[in-house]
Write an enzyme that holds these catalytic residues in place. Structure first.
Site, PDB file in Angstrom:
ATOM      1  N   CYS A 173     -48.125  11.367  57.064  1.00 58.21           N
ATOM      2  CA  CYS A 173     -47.889  12.803  57.305  1.00 58.21           C
ATOM      3  C   CYS A 173     -49.163  13.548  57.721  1.00 58.21           C
ATOM      4  CB  CYS A 173     -47.271  13.459  56.077  1.00 58.21           C
ATOM      5  SG  CYS A 173     -45.660  12.780  55.682  1.00 58.21           S
TER       6      CYS A 173
ATOM      7  N   HIS B 103     -48.398  21.263  56.773  1.00 56.94           N
ATOM      8  CA  HIS B 103     -47.421  20.176  56.885  1.00 56.94           C
ATOM      9  C   HIS B 103     -46.137  20.642  56.206  1.00 56.94           C
ATOM     10  CE1 HIS B 103     -45.356  16.467  56.653  1.00 56.94           C
ATOM     11  NE2 HIS B 103     -45.639  16.219  55.384  1.00 56.94           N
TER      12      HIS B 103
ATOM     13  N   ASN C  48     -38.976  17.146  56.437  1.00 53.17           N
ATOM     14  CA  ASN C  48     -40.299  16.545  56.594  1.00 53.17           C
ATOM     15  C   ASN C  48     -40.268  15.556  57.761  1.00 53.17           C
ATOM     16  OD1 ASN C  48     -42.674  15.113  56.418  1.00 53.17           O
ATOM     17  ND2 ASN C  48     -42.621  14.927  54.180  1.00 53.17           N
TER      18      ASN C  48
HETATM   19  N1  COA Z   1     -30.157  15.656  44.200  1.00 56.70           N
HETATM   20  C1  COA Z   1     -29.930  15.926  42.933  1.00 56.70           C
HETATM   21  N2  COA Z   1     -30.761  15.545  41.937  1.00 56.70           N
HETATM   22  C2  COA Z   1     -31.869  14.867  42.294  1.00 56.70           C
HETATM   23  C3  COA Z   1     -32.150  14.540  43.629  1.00 56.70           C
HETATM   24  C4  COA Z   1     -31.243  14.957  44.605  1.00 56.70           C
HETATM   25  N3  COA Z   1     -31.421  14.721  45.916  1.00 56.70           N
HETATM   26  N4  COA Z   1     -33.318  13.877  43.674  1.00 56.70           N
HETATM   27  C5  COA Z   1     -33.740  13.764  42.416  1.00 56.70           C
HETATM   28  N5  COA Z   1     -32.864  14.358  41.582  1.00 56.70           N
HETATM   29  C6  COA Z   1     -32.918  14.477  40.129  1.00 56.70           C
HETATM   30  C7  COA Z   1     -33.762  13.402  39.473  1.00 56.70           C
HETATM   31  O1  COA Z   1     -33.046  12.220  39.344  1.00 56.70           O
HETATM   32  C8  COA Z   1     -34.077  14.039  38.163  1.00 56.70           C
HETATM   33  O2  COA Z   1     -32.982  13.883  37.292  1.00 56.70           O
HETATM   34  P1  COA Z   1     -33.195  13.614  35.722  1.00 56.70           P
HETATM   35  O3  COA Z   1     -33.918  14.820  35.205  1.00 56.70           O
HETATM   36  O4  COA Z   1     -31.787  13.469  35.225  1.00 56.70           O
HETATM   37  O5  COA Z   1     -34.012  12.372  35.647  1.00 56.70           O
HETATM   38  C9  COA Z   1     -34.198  15.525  38.490  1.00 56.70           C
HETATM   39  O6  COA Z   1     -33.550  15.701  39.769  1.00 56.70           O
HETATM   40  C10 COA Z   1     -35.628  15.999  38.605  1.00 56.70           C
HETATM   41  O7  COA Z   1     -36.340  15.035  39.359  1.00 56.70           O
HETATM   42  P2  COA Z   1     -37.785  15.281  39.853  1.00 56.70           P
HETATM   43  O8  COA Z   1     -38.224  14.145  40.713  1.00 56.70           O
HETATM   44  O9  COA Z   1     -38.678  15.661  38.700  1.00 56.70           O
HETATM   45  O10 COA Z   1     -37.514  16.581  40.754  1.00 56.70           O
HETATM   46  P3  COA Z   1     -38.530  17.519  41.439  1.00 56.70           P
HETATM   47  O11 COA Z   1     -38.363  18.905  41.032  1.00 56.70           O
HETATM   48  O12 COA Z   1     -39.922  16.937  41.400  1.00 56.70           O
HETATM   49  O13 COA Z   1     -38.034  17.457  42.970  1.00 56.70           O
HETATM   50  C11 COA Z   1     -38.676  16.307  44.951  1.00 56.70           C
HETATM   51  C12 COA Z   1     -37.960  16.217  43.619  1.00 56.70           C
HETATM   52  C13 COA Z   1     -38.636  14.948  45.622  1.00 56.70           C
HETATM   53  C14 COA Z   1     -37.966  17.349  45.799  1.00 56.70           C
HETATM   54  C15 COA Z   1     -40.136  16.763  44.719  1.00 56.70           C
HETATM   55  O14 COA Z   1     -40.716  15.949  43.717  1.00 56.70           O
HETATM   56  C16 COA Z   1     -40.994  16.682  45.932  1.00 56.70           C
HETATM   57  O15 COA Z   1     -40.773  17.386  46.901  1.00 56.70           O
HETATM   58  N6  COA Z   1     -42.030  15.846  45.884  1.00 56.70           N
HETATM   59  C17 COA Z   1     -42.954  15.720  46.991  1.00 56.70           C
HETATM   60  C18 COA Z   1     -42.288  14.934  48.063  1.00 56.70           C
HETATM   61  C19 COA Z   1     -43.038  15.007  49.316  1.00 56.70           C
HETATM   62  O16 COA Z   1     -43.348  16.060  49.810  1.00 56.70           O
HETATM   63  N7  COA Z   1     -43.337  13.836  49.857  1.00 56.70           N
HETATM   64  C20 COA Z   1     -43.947  13.705  51.097  1.00 56.70           C
HETATM   65  C21 COA Z   1     -45.381  14.059  51.011  1.00 56.70           C
HETATM   66  S1  COA Z   1     -46.018  14.056  52.599  1.00 56.70           S
END
Ligand code: COA
Length: 318
Positions: free
Chosen positions: A113, A245, A275
């Site tokens: 990215c 980004h 993304n």
């Molecule tokens: N729909 C519904 N629930 C979801 C889900 C989805 N698409 N994806 C994850 N969950 C759930 C998880 O399983 C978890 O459930 P649990 O509490 O029962 O275990 C809950 O949501 C919270 O998960 P978590 O990973 O802590 O959520 P979050 O608030 O961190 O959001 C992302 C998840 C992926 C959106 C977030 O972590 C994120 O954006 N991370 C950075 C990703 C990124 O930018 N990557 C590229 C970098 S260049």
């Protein structure tokens, strides 16, 4: 002293779209969850037979038109991509052939990215040292082809697209400074594990520890903002536009807070395309140039974070 100046921008998104509601039928998620946690409303996806080079070519031609240049004016082509069409030739060589030019240097750059930021940094060095006069820098991705469409933790986040800029040597900046970093100690948090000699089909898709990536991204992007301002003796209020980004609206908002920038001065397009990795900054940049928000003479800060981890920034007087 020679600098590189941005002459023109371009971008392209494939026609096919997938909304958050569409994803509800693929994985256990809701449209509301996706929107609230990421800011994404839809993503654009390539169709069968549509290639990364197709997207790169469309964005490149837009940028060349905006710059008022022909492909034959170029002496350097860099394509930042993590999803090349072939192991080789590079997407940059495929693009060079499509553009009908021969002989100039052309290569791909892989920094996930952060790829576009890295590619701008490299092109800027070519121009500053006199090795190139006019460079085409493209970020192009078909991430949908390395997405596990059964993994709700990743498939809701990513999309396909391309963006491009044309740079030219100039006596004034232009690109003021670039700041590039990496730390391979984080390799396991965001990766496609498969590769040559490790080509099991199930390893050909992105894997991510989302909340750990989120935490490191927010602190690292805060640091790169400080580093860029300090290196140039600037204060936060000097920045006219942040072009981040486009990964997650919450990461973008955290960086804007760090800069004390109101969200009206931040270019946000993540809702429309998710993304798109190396394509996301030039996609956002092109949108804000074409709709008249970003004007000549303004000071722009671009920043990105991605797998590796890699991260970096570019400070530009547009
Ligand atoms: N729909 C519904 N629930 C979801 C889900 C989805 N698409 N994806 C994850 N969950 C759930 C998880 O399983 C978890 O459930 P649990 O509490 O029962 O275990 C809950 O949501 C919270 O998960 P978590 O990973 O802590 O959520 P979050 O608030 O961190 O959001 C992302 C998840 C992926 C959106 C977030 O972590 C994120 O954006 N991370 C950075 C990703 C990124 O930018 N990557 C590229 C970098 S260049």
């Amino acid at each position: 002293m020679t600098y590189s100046r941005i002459l023109g921008t371009g971008s392209f998104l494939p026609a096919r779209t997938m909304t958050n509601a569409d994803l509800e039928s693929l994985v256990d998620t809701t449209a509301t969850w996706i929107l609230e946690r990421t800011g994404i409303e839809k993503r654009h996806l390539v169709s069968d037979g549509e290639t990364c080079c197709d997207l790169a070519e469309a964005a490149a031609r837009n940028a060349l038109d905006a710059a008022g240049l022909a492909p034959t004016d170029l002496d350097l082509i860099i394509v930042a991509t993590t999803t090349p069409d072939q192991f080789f030739p590079s997407t940059a060589c495929l693009l060079q052939q499509r553009l009908g030019v021969r002989g100039c240097a052309a290569f791909d750059l892989q920094a996930v990215c952060t790829g576009f930021v890295y590619a701008l940094g490299v092109a800027d060095q070519f121009i500053r040292t006199g090795s190139a006069q006019r460079a085409l820098v493209v970020g192009a991705e078909t991430l949908s082809r390395i997405t596990d469409w059964t993994d709700r933790g990743t498939c809701v986040l990513f999309g396909d697209g391309a963006g491009a800029v044309v740079l030219e040597a100039a006596t004034e900046p232009g690109i003021i400074s670039t700041h590039l970093h990496a730390d391979g100690a984080y390799k396991d948090l965001l990766q496609v594990p498969g590769g040559l000699g490790n080509g099991h089909p199930e390893l050909q898709f992105m894997q991510m520890k989302g909340n750990e990536v989120f935490r490191v991204a927010v602190t690292t992007l805060g640091r790169i903002v400080d580093e860029t301002l300090e290196a140039n003796g600037l204060s936060k209020s000097d920045i006219d536009w942040l072009i981040p980004h486009q990964a997650n609206i919450r990461i973008i908002q955290a960086t804007a807070r760090k800069l004390d920038l109101p969200m009206e001065r931040v270019v946000v397009t993540v809702a429309d395309h998710g993304n798109t990795s190396a394509a996301s900054i030039p996609l956002a940049f092109d949108r804000a140039v074409r709709d008249g928000r970003i004007r000549r003479g303004e000071l722009l800060l671009m920043e990105a974070f991605g797998g590796g981890f890699t991260w970096g920034s570019v400070l530009v007087r547009y």
